[in-house]
Design a protein around this motif. Structure first.
Motif, mmCIF file in Angstrom:
data_model
loop_
_atom_site.group_PDB
_atom_site.id
_atom_site.type_symbol
_atom_site.label_atom_id
_atom_site.label_comp_id
_atom_site.label_asym_id
_atom_site.label_seq_id
_atom_site.Cartn_x
_atom_site.Cartn_y
_atom_site.Cartn_z
ATOM 1 N N TYR A 28 129.701 9.607 -21.787
ATOM 2 C CA TYR A 28 129.655 8.922 -23.086
ATOM 3 C C TYR A 28 130.883 9.300 -23.915
ATOM 4 N N ARG A 29 131.201 10.599 -23.952
ATOM 5 C CA ARG A 29 132.362 11.048 -24.743
ATOM 6 C C ARG A 29 133.672 10.493 -24.185
ATOM 7 N N GLU A 30 133.713 10.346 -22.850
ATOM 8 C CA GLU A 30 134.921 9.782 -22.221
ATOM 9 C C GLU A 30 135.003 8.268 -22.414
ATOM 10 N N GLY A 31 133.940 7.675 -22.973
ATOM 11 C CA GLY A 31 133.946 6.225 -23.228
ATOM 12 C C GLY A 31 133.576 5.397 -22.009
ATOM 13 N N LYS A 32 133.054 6.061 -20.962
ATOM 14 C CA LYS A 32 132.719 5.298 -19.753
ATOM 15 C C LYS A 32 131.348 4.622 -19.869
ATOM 16 N N ILE A 33 130.491 5.153 -20.734
ATOM 17 C CA ILE A 33 129.195 4.519 -21.013
ATOM 18 C C ILE A 33 129.121 4.322 -22.530
ATOM 19 N N LYS A 34 128.757 3.109 -22.947
ATOM 20 C CA LYS A 34 128.726 2.829 -24.396
ATOM 21 C C LYS A 34 127.600 3.562 -25.095
ATOM 22 N N ALA A 35 126.439 3.642 -24.444
ATOM 23 C CA ALA A 35 125.291 4.317 -25.068
ATOM 24 C C ALA A 35 124.440 4.955 -23.983
ATOM 25 N N ILE A 36 123.860 6.115 -24.325
ATOM 26 C CA ILE A 36 122.979 6.794 -23.361
ATOM 27 C C ILE A 36 121.611 6.997 -23.992
ATOM 28 N N GLY A 37 120.594 6.973 -23.151
ATOM 29 C CA GLY A 37 119.243 7.097 -23.684
ATOM 30 C C GLY A 37 118.267 7.586 -22.633
ATOM 31 N N VAL A 38 116.983 7.498 -22.998
ATOM 32 C CA VAL A 38 115.938 8.006 -22.114
ATOM 33 C C VAL A 38 114.808 6.981 -22.013
ATOM 34 N N SER A 39 113.865 7.271 -21.141
ATOM 35 C CA SER A 39 112.705 6.410 -20.979
ATOM 36 C C SER A 39 111.493 7.275 -20.670
ATOM 37 N N ASN A 40 110.367 6.876 -21.220
ATOM 38 C CA ASN A 40 109.096 7.580 -20.973
ATOM 39 C C ASN A 40 109.102 9.022 -21.490
ATOM 40 N N PHE A 41 109.864 9.275 -22.541
ATOM 41 C CA PHE A 41 109.849 10.602 -23.159
ATOM 42 C C PHE A 41 108.835 10.600 -24.304
ATOM 43 N N TYR A 42 107.791 11.400 -24.155
ATOM 44 C CA TYR A 42 106.858 11.592 -25.268
ATOM 45 C C TYR A 42 107.597 12.347 -26.367
ATOM 46 N N THR A 43 107.002 12.376 -27.553
ATOM 47 C CA THR A 43 107.723 12.925 -28.704
ATOM 48 C C THR A 43 108.141 14.392 -28.507
ATOM 49 N N ASP A 44 107.315 15.178 -27.821
ATOM 50 C CA ASP A 44 107.669 16.594 -27.609
ATOM 51 C C ASP A 44 108.897 16.723 -26.714
ATOM 52 N N ARG A 45 108.939 15.925 -25.643
ATOM 53 C CA ARG A 45 110.097 15.955 -24.727
ATOM 54 C C ARG A 45 111.354 15.442 -25.452
ATOM 55 N N LEU A 46 111.142 14.422 -26.278
ATOM 56 C CA LEU A 46 112.279 13.812 -26.974
ATOM 57 C C LEU A 46 112.918 14.799 -27.948
ATOM 58 N N ILE A 47 112.090 15.467 -28.759
ATOM 59 C CA ILE A 47 112.655 16.372 -29.757
ATOM 60 C C ILE A 47 113.292 17.584 -29.076
ATOM 61 N N ASP A 48 112.722 18.020 -27.967
ATOM 62 C CA ASP A 48 113.292 19.137 -27.213
ATOM 63 C C ASP A 48 114.698 18.765 -26.722
ATOM 64 N N LEU A 49 114.828 17.556 -26.194
ATOM 65 C CA LEU A 49 116.137 17.101 -25.709
ATOM 66 C C LEU A 49 117.135 16.997 -26.872
ATOM 67 N N ILE A 50 116.654 16.499 -28.011
ATOM 68 C CA ILE A 50 117.547 16.316 -29.162
ATOM 69 C C ILE A 50 118.048 17.661 -29.690
ATOM 70 N N ILE A 51 117.139 18.616 -29.867
ATOM 71 C CA ILE A 51 117.575 19.858 -30.527
ATOM 72 C C ILE A 51 118.414 20.762 -29.620
ATOM 73 N N HIS A 52 118.350 20.582 -28.308
ATOM 74 C CA HIS A 52 119.131 21.436 -27.415
ATOM 75 C C HIS A 52 120.398 20.763 -26.881
ATOM 76 N N ASN A 53 120.724 19.596 -27.419
ATOM 77 C CA ASN A 53 121.926 18.891 -26.961
ATOM 78 C C ASN A 53 122.686 18.327 -28.159
ATOM 79 N N GLU A 54 123.805 17.676 -27.867
ATOM 80 C CA GLU A 54 124.633 17.181 -28.972
ATOM 81 C C GLU A 54 124.426 15.700 -29.272
ATOM 82 N N VAL A 55 124.335 14.898 -28.200
ATOM 83 C CA VAL A 55 124.202 13.460 -28.423
ATOM 84 C C VAL A 55 122.710 13.101 -28.495
ATOM 85 N N VAL A 56 122.330 12.410 -29.558
ATOM 86 C CA VAL A 56 120.943 11.950 -29.713
ATOM 87 C C VAL A 56 120.771 10.686 -28.855
#
Ligand code: NAP
Length: 187
Positions: A28-56
């Motif tokens: 994503y930072r290199e501009g090779k993918i315009k947007a990155i995301g997830v699927s089937n993440f319940y809210t607990d998994r989602l917030i865990d991924l958000i707080i331990h990484n840089e890109v939301v």
């Protein structure tokens, strides 16, 4: 530099999610993918991924249709700036959705089909939908939802259909995790 992909998702919250996410962040930072995301993440998994990484994650693609509305998860995603996207917006036709009395009567009032009522209801809730059809005439029908609006009474009536649970699978059930994990190993 051209992006190679518009959007790339992690399909399930299993396995080396962090390794995958950090590799995706790099692309994503290199501009090779315009947007990155997830699927089937319940809210607990989602917030865990958000707080331990840089890109939301730009998107979380989850089951959303009138029988599974994600009433609690949706505002949580909005607060955390993650766009909700509906998979199986027609519940794959289950529960006789296209014959549902409430949806049909709302459709008759607006001169629209049940499919159009469902897609319009999703749009008005700010949920992106990816309905699938193999028929051209239904594709046209499914796009023709921007010339009418559901009123608050219609929205409330549809809300009553929510069961608060999946019609397909529970991503937190250990048997589901095992089954999906084994399926991946067998690819
Ligand atoms: N991220 C995930 O874990 C996940 C999980 C499941 C699905 N998905 C994705 O979600 C998308 C949609 O899923 P889906 O195809 O399983 O379910 P869906 O979109 O809820 O339902 C598709 C069914 O609805 C019918 N249909 C479509 N438009 C219609 C209309 N206007 N009137 C009457 N029937 C209509 C289709 O039949 P015809 O084709 O005959 O028109 C098909 O039988 C797919 O892109 C799929 O890959 C993602």
């Amino acid at each position: 530099m051209y992006s190679i992909l518009d959007l790339y998702l992690i399909h399930q919250p299993y396995g080396d999610v962090y390794g995958s996410w950090r590799a995706m962040e790099e692309l994503y930072r290199e501009g090779k993918i315009k947007a990155i995301g997830v699927s089937n993440f319940y809210t607990d998994r989602l917030i865990d991924l958000i707080i331990h990484n840089e890109v939301v994650p730009a998107v979380n693609q989850v089951e959303v249709h009138p029988f599974c509305q994600q009433i609690e998860a949706h505002p949580f995603m909005q607060e955390n700036k993650v766009q909700i996207e509906a998979w199986r917006p027609f519940a794959e036709g289950r529960n006789n959705i296209f014959e549902n009395e409430i949806l049909r009567s709302i459709g008759e009032k607006h001169n629209k089909t049940v499919a159009q009522v469902i897609l319009r209801w999703l749009v008005q809730r700010d949920v992106i939908a990816i309905p699938k059809t193999v028929r051209k005439e239904r594709m046209v029908e499914n796009f023709s939802i921007f010339d009418f609006a559901l009123n608050p009474e219609d929205m409330d009536a549809i809300m009553v259909l929510d069961t608060g649970t999946s019609l397909f699978l529970d991503h937190r059930d250990p048997e589901t995790v095992k089954r999906l994990g084994n399926a991946k190993l067998n690819i």
